[in-house]
Design a protein around this motif. Structure first.
Motif, mmCIF file in Angstrom:
data_model
loop_
_atom_site.group_PDB
_atom_site.id
_atom_site.type_symbol
_atom_site.label_atom_id
_atom_site.label_comp_id
_atom_site.label_asym_id
_atom_site.label_seq_id
_atom_site.Cartn_x
_atom_site.Cartn_y
_atom_site.Cartn_z
ATOM 1 N N LEU A 3 0.855 -1.190 0.000
ATOM 2 C CA LEU A 3 0.000 0.000 0.000
ATOM 3 C C LEU A 3 0.885 1.232 0.000
ATOM 4 C CD1 LEU A 3 -2.864 1.282 0.280
ATOM 5 C CD2 LEU A 3 -2.543 1.186 2.769
ATOM 6 N N ARG A 4 0.477 2.220 -0.792
ATOM 7 C CA ARG A 4 1.217 3.481 -0.880
ATOM 8 C C ARG A 4 0.244 4.618 -0.605
ATOM 9 N NH1 ARG A 4 1.641 7.183 -4.995
ATOM 10 N NH2 ARG A 4 3.627 8.327 -5.202
ATOM 11 N N GLU A 5 0.558 5.447 0.424
ATOM 12 C CA GLU A 5 -0.322 6.562 0.789
ATOM 13 C C GLU A 5 0.428 7.879 0.605
ATOM 14 O OE1 GLU A 5 -3.207 5.335 4.292
ATOM 15 O OE2 GLU A 5 -1.127 4.891 4.843
ATOM 16 N N PRO A 6 0.247 8.544 -0.537
ATOM 17 C CA PRO A 6 0.923 9.832 -0.748
ATOM 18 C C PRO A 6 0.223 10.942 0.031
ATOM 19 C CG PRO A 6 -0.419 9.266 -2.661
ATOM 20 C CD PRO A 6 -0.530 8.112 -1.710
ATOM 21 N N LEU A 7 0.988 11.666 0.849
ATOM 22 C CA LEU A 7 0.412 12.723 1.673
ATOM 23 C C LEU A 7 0.970 14.096 1.321
ATOM 24 C CD1 LEU A 7 0.486 10.964 5.170
ATOM 25 C CD2 LEU A 7 -1.419 11.105 3.547
ATOM 26 N N GLY A 8 1.649 14.204 0.187
ATOM 27 C CA GLY A 8 2.220 15.486 -0.211
ATOM 28 C C GLY A 8 3.609 15.673 0.341
ATOM 29 N N SER A 9 3.717 15.866 1.654
ATOM 30 C CA SER A 9 5.014 16.093 2.271
ATOM 31 C C SER A 9 5.788 14.797 2.480
ATOM 32 C CB SER A 9 4.852 16.796 3.625
ATOM 33 O OG SER A 9 4.084 15.993 4.502
ATOM 34 N N GLU A 10 5.096 13.661 2.379
ATOM 35 C CA GLU A 10 5.723 12.360 2.567
ATOM 36 C C GLU A 10 4.854 11.289 1.926
ATOM 37 O OE1 GLU A 10 5.976 11.696 6.769
ATOM 38 O OE2 GLU A 10 3.822 11.420 7.002
ATOM 39 N N ILE A 11 5.414 10.103 1.823
ATOM 40 C CA ILE A 11 4.660 8.939 1.360
ATOM 41 C C ILE A 11 4.700 7.896 2.464
ATOM 42 C CG2 ILE A 11 4.577 7.042 -0.307
ATOM 43 C CD1 ILE A 11 5.864 8.969 -2.341
ATOM 44 N N VAL A 12 3.540 7.494 2.938
ATOM 45 C CA VAL A 12 3.469 6.430 3.936
ATOM 46 C C VAL A 12 3.420 5.110 3.173
ATOM 47 C CG1 VAL A 12 2.182 5.426 5.842
ATOM 48 C CG2 VAL A 12 2.318 7.915 5.611
ATOM 49 N N ALA A 13 4.472 4.322 3.318
ATOM 50 C CA ALA A 13 4.602 3.068 2.571
ATOM 51 C C ALA A 13 4.360 1.877 3.481
ATOM 52 C CB ALA A 13 5.997 2.979 1.954
ATOM 53 N N HIS A 14 3.452 1.010 3.094
ATOM 54 C CA HIS A 14 3.202 -0.245 3.797
ATOM 55 C C HIS A 14 3.863 -1.348 2.968
ATOM 56 C CE1 HIS A 14 -0.272 1.460 6.225
ATOM 57 N NE2 HIS A 14 -0.043 2.397 5.319
ATOM 58 N N PHE A 15 4.788 -2.067 3.589
ATOM 59 C CA PHE A 15 5.493 -3.106 2.829
ATOM 60 C C PHE A 15 5.609 -4.365 3.686
ATOM 61 C CE2 PHE A 15 8.565 -0.514 5.031
ATOM 62 C CZ PHE A 15 9.495 -1.396 5.538
ATOM 63 N N GLU A 16 5.646 -5.486 3.019
ATOM 64 C CA GLU A 16 5.653 -6.785 3.688
ATOM 65 C C GLU A 16 7.046 -7.379 3.643
ATOM 66 O OE1 GLU A 16 3.410 -10.261 1.970
ATOM 67 O OE2 GLU A 16 2.012 -9.725 3.577
#
Length: 404
Positions: A314-327
């Motif tokens: 899962l990749r959550e782009p928030l503008g100032s950062e990207i919250v990356a969910h990785f297994e």
């Protein structure tokens, strides 16, 4: 103003349920202390014992030098701000703020002075003749604060006062309450479930679990040196990643085996946690905060032996950062602390399923820079700032720090 002190305080209800156990805590004169923890941990019960709204089963509560165990709530010289604003809908803002003073038969001129001073401090001067229904949620909360301020008590007790506000207004009110308490300098005990509130508002924060204090410390100390896995997992947003690992000694270097991967534990973490030398050959829980993880392509200064490989889910782009969910190919930590933390956020079934199925993969969360080009499904290298990594004893859940 006065200190508020718990000395061996416990609360047991008539049905035998123990809500608070052996609580020792001093809220210093003028201090802003936050009690935080999961639902049902006993934090509100502790506050209500100070307020006189709950009987004290064991121990002593003091306000200043006075033991208040058997003092009626109205005589404790405290003021409460509740989750519900508890305003009288038929009274104006002025009369709501003045209500308690009138009950105490305070002279009319003194009431007017205090109400108008509180209104000035809280920015309510233009709303004194309005009824609560004509106010926004934030304005109503200010009125509730005003009612407490005019009492000029020895201590304020606040029970999740911002939980009914929307997210943006909560941020604003957090700043307002902190600034107000700083100006007034009144001892404050603030209860919340929101650890972001706790971290941003408290001079010190007391973390509770199952009726017991886990750690009492300034916010940054809680973040950097959590005493155990529960505190580490509760403090921080997004939450700390937790994964099982085995510590090995290789040619004088400590290495953490995470599934099929290895992560060199550099000099920084060994200096910060000298007791780690005694964990060679033992299993531990690695606690890695999302901000300690970066897309390796954006962190050339971190050597390859501090990288772990994972698959982006899962990749959550928030503008100032990207919250990356990785297994990653490694078993998740499934201690009782982890289960309780999952229960608090409604993910107990997920943890239970992982335990029953013998999960061999762990989903981790990283806060990557906005220039990261990761995509869902990518196999990526993730750089780990091992110097800021946490290590917990798998058997005791205690943080691994000094030799003793």
């Amino acid at each position: 103003m006065a200190a508020v002190t718990f000395e061996g305080v416990g609360k047991v209800y008539a049905d035998g349920t123990r809500a608070v156990s052996d609580m020792d805590l001093e809220i210093r004169d003028g201090e802003f202390m936050v009690l935080v923890g999961p639902s049902g941990c006993g934090k509100t019960t502790a506050l209500r014992m100070v307020a006189g709204l709950e009987d004290i089963s064991e121990g002593v509560v003091r306000i200043g030098e006075r033991v208040v165990n058997n003092v009626a709530a109205r005589d404790r010289d405290i003021a409460m701000v509740f989750q519900s604003y508890a305003l009288y809908p038929h009274l104006t803002v002025y009369d709501n703020i003045a209500f308690g003073l009138r009950l105490r038969k305070t002279p009319k001129e003194e009431i007017d002075r205090r109400v108008r001073e509180a209104a000035h401090v809280l920015g309510l001067e233009d709303f004194l003749e309005r009824k609560p229904r004509a106010l926004s949620g934030g304005q109503r909360q200010r009125v509730a604060m005003g009612r407490a301020i005019v009492r000029e008590p020895q201590a304020y007790l606040m029970d999740e006062p911002l939980s009914n506000l929307d997210a943006k207004l909560r941020v604003h009110m957090r700043a307002e309450i902190s600034a107000l308490q700083d100006d007034l300098g009144v001892t404050t005990l603030y209860v919340t479930h929101d650890q972001v509130e706790a971290m941003t508002m408290g001079d010190r924060v007391a973390v509770m679990r199952k009726g017991e204090l886990q750690q009492v410390a300034p916010p940054q100390e809680l973040y950097e040196r959590p005493v155990n896995l529960f505190v580490g997992g509760f403090i921080g947003s997004p939450a700390m990643n937790m994964v099982e690992a085995t510590v090995e000694q290789r040619n004088g270097t400590l290495v953490a085996l995470i599934g099929s991967q290895s992560l060199v534990l550099g000099d920084e973490i060994r200096r910060a946690r000298p007791a780690l030398e005694h964990f060679a050959g033992r299993r531990v829980v690695l606690g890695i905060r999302p901000e300690s993880l970066e897309d390796a392509a954006l962190a050339p200064e971190i050597p390859d032996d501090r990288h772990i490989k994972g698959v982006v889910v899962l990749r959550e782009p928030l503008g100032s950062e990207i919250v990356a969910h990785f297994e990653v190919d490694a078993p998740p930590a499934l201690t009782e602390d982890v289960r309780e933390l999952a229960r608090d956020v409604g993910q107990e079934s997920t943890v239970q399923a992982a335990a029953e199925e013998g999960a061999t993969k762990t989903t981790m969360v990283g806060r990557f820079g906005p220039r990261s080009r990761i995509r869902t499904g990518d196999v990526i290298n993730v750089a780990v700032d091992t110097g800021s990594m946490h290590v917990f004893d798998l058997e005791t859940s205690l943080g691994v720090y000094a030799q003793d």
